[in-house]
Design an enzyme around this catalytic site. Sequence first.
Site, PDB file in Angstrom:
ATOM      1  N   SER A 137      -3.264  -7.963   3.481  1.00 22.03           N
ATOM      2  CA  SER A 137      -3.597  -7.367   5.020  1.00 22.03           C
ATOM      3  C   SER A 137      -3.793  -8.712   5.569  1.00 22.03           C
ATOM      4  O   SER A 137      -3.587  -9.014   6.728  1.00 22.03           O
ATOM      5  CB  SER A 137      -4.470  -6.359   5.175  1.00 22.03           C
ATOM      6  OG  SER A 137      -4.371  -5.126   4.580  1.00 22.03           O
ATOM      7  N   ARG A 173      -1.546  -6.444  -7.653  1.00 20.49           N
ATOM      8  CA  ARG A 173      -0.748  -7.260  -7.200  1.00 20.49           C
ATOM      9  C   ARG A 173      -0.611  -8.358  -8.214  1.00 20.49           C
ATOM     10  O   ARG A 173       0.519  -9.024  -8.604  1.00 20.49           O
ATOM     11  CB  ARG A 173      -0.703  -7.946  -5.910  1.00 20.49           C
ATOM     12  CG  ARG A 173      -0.795  -6.807  -4.755  1.00 20.49           C
ATOM     13  CD  ARG A 173      -1.022  -7.433  -3.464  1.00 20.49           C
ATOM     14  NE  ARG A 173      -2.323  -7.912  -3.310  1.00 20.49           N
ATOM     15  CZ  ARG A 173      -3.254  -8.504  -2.537  1.00 20.49           C
ATOM     16  NH1 ARG A 173      -2.432  -8.878  -1.477  1.00 20.49           N
ATOM     17  NH2 ARG A 173      -4.500  -8.811  -2.740  1.00 20.49           N
ATOM     18  N   LYS A 203     -18.322  -5.858   7.589  1.00 19.30           N
ATOM     19  CA  LYS A 203     -16.800  -6.507   7.972  1.00 19.30           C
ATOM     20  C   LYS A 203     -16.194  -6.179   9.512  1.00 19.30           C
ATOM     21  O   LYS A 203     -16.330  -5.108  10.010  1.00 19.30           O
ATOM     22  CB  LYS A 203     -15.869  -6.117   6.685  1.00 19.30           C
ATOM     23  CG  LYS A 203     -15.922  -6.780   5.575  1.00 19.30           C
ATOM     24  CD  LYS A 203     -14.582  -6.345   4.812  1.00 19.30           C
ATOM     25  CE  LYS A 203     -14.561  -7.149   3.457  1.00 19.30           C
ATOM     26  NZ  LYS A 203     -13.184  -6.829   2.562  1.00 19.30           N
ATOM     27  N   HIS A 225       0.828  -1.356   0.131  1.00 22.62           N
ATOM     28  CA  HIS A 225       0.038  -0.158   0.044  1.00 22.62           C
ATOM     29  C   HIS A 225       0.821   1.071   0.102  1.00 22.62           C
ATOM     30  O   HIS A 225       0.663   2.216  -0.715  1.00 22.62           O
ATOM     31  CB  HIS A 225      -0.834   0.026   1.331  1.00 22.62           C
ATOM     32  CG  HIS A 225      -1.941  -0.967   1.445  1.00 22.62           C
ATOM     33  ND1 HIS A 225      -2.343  -1.875   2.503  1.00 22.62           N
ATOM     34  CD2 HIS A 225      -2.898  -1.377   0.430  1.00 22.62           C
ATOM     35  CE1 HIS A 225      -3.115  -2.564   2.336  1.00 22.62           C
ATOM     36  NE2 HIS A 225      -3.574  -2.395   1.098  1.00 22.62           N
TER      37      HIS A 225
END
Length: 162
Positions: free
Chosen positions: A129, A91, A42, A18
């Site tokens: 993450s 990514r 979430k 990030h």
Amino acid sequence: MASTAVYTGSFDPITLGHLNVIQRSSRLFDEFIVGIGVNPDKTALFDADERVELIRRVCDGLPNVTVKSFSGLAVRFVRDCGARTIVRGVRSLSDMEVEFTMTLANRKLDPDIETVFLMADDEFSHVSSSLIKQITPLASDEELARFVPQQIIPDLRAKLQD
């Protein structure tokens, strides 16, 4: 004309991938906003205010970067920030598939907002993450520093020891 772009995500927690995208984007735009999305469905490791503080801390040396949290549609947040560009870090090809779908939806929601993709440097292509949450209890600080900014390691340790 000044250019403003917004990098949206959950950043829970911020990773070196990030940060790589933030640093590179801050050189491309006059004003760069990191928008921390709040998803009430979430369960986050860090709440929105904590994530804002962590990202502000690691971006302290980037004068044109601001950090804000938001809930709701990313395109609405981008518009409210006075921007017309969303930056997305990718990514892998699987990231592209998800991002492609989201970009098409965002274009339908607001055709005036463009999405720009930046590939994370290859050394960060495997960092997520979710991975950070898995390895933090097992990794040394030196090992963790290969994945996350050193400044947030104490915060990660404290959060995951609760």
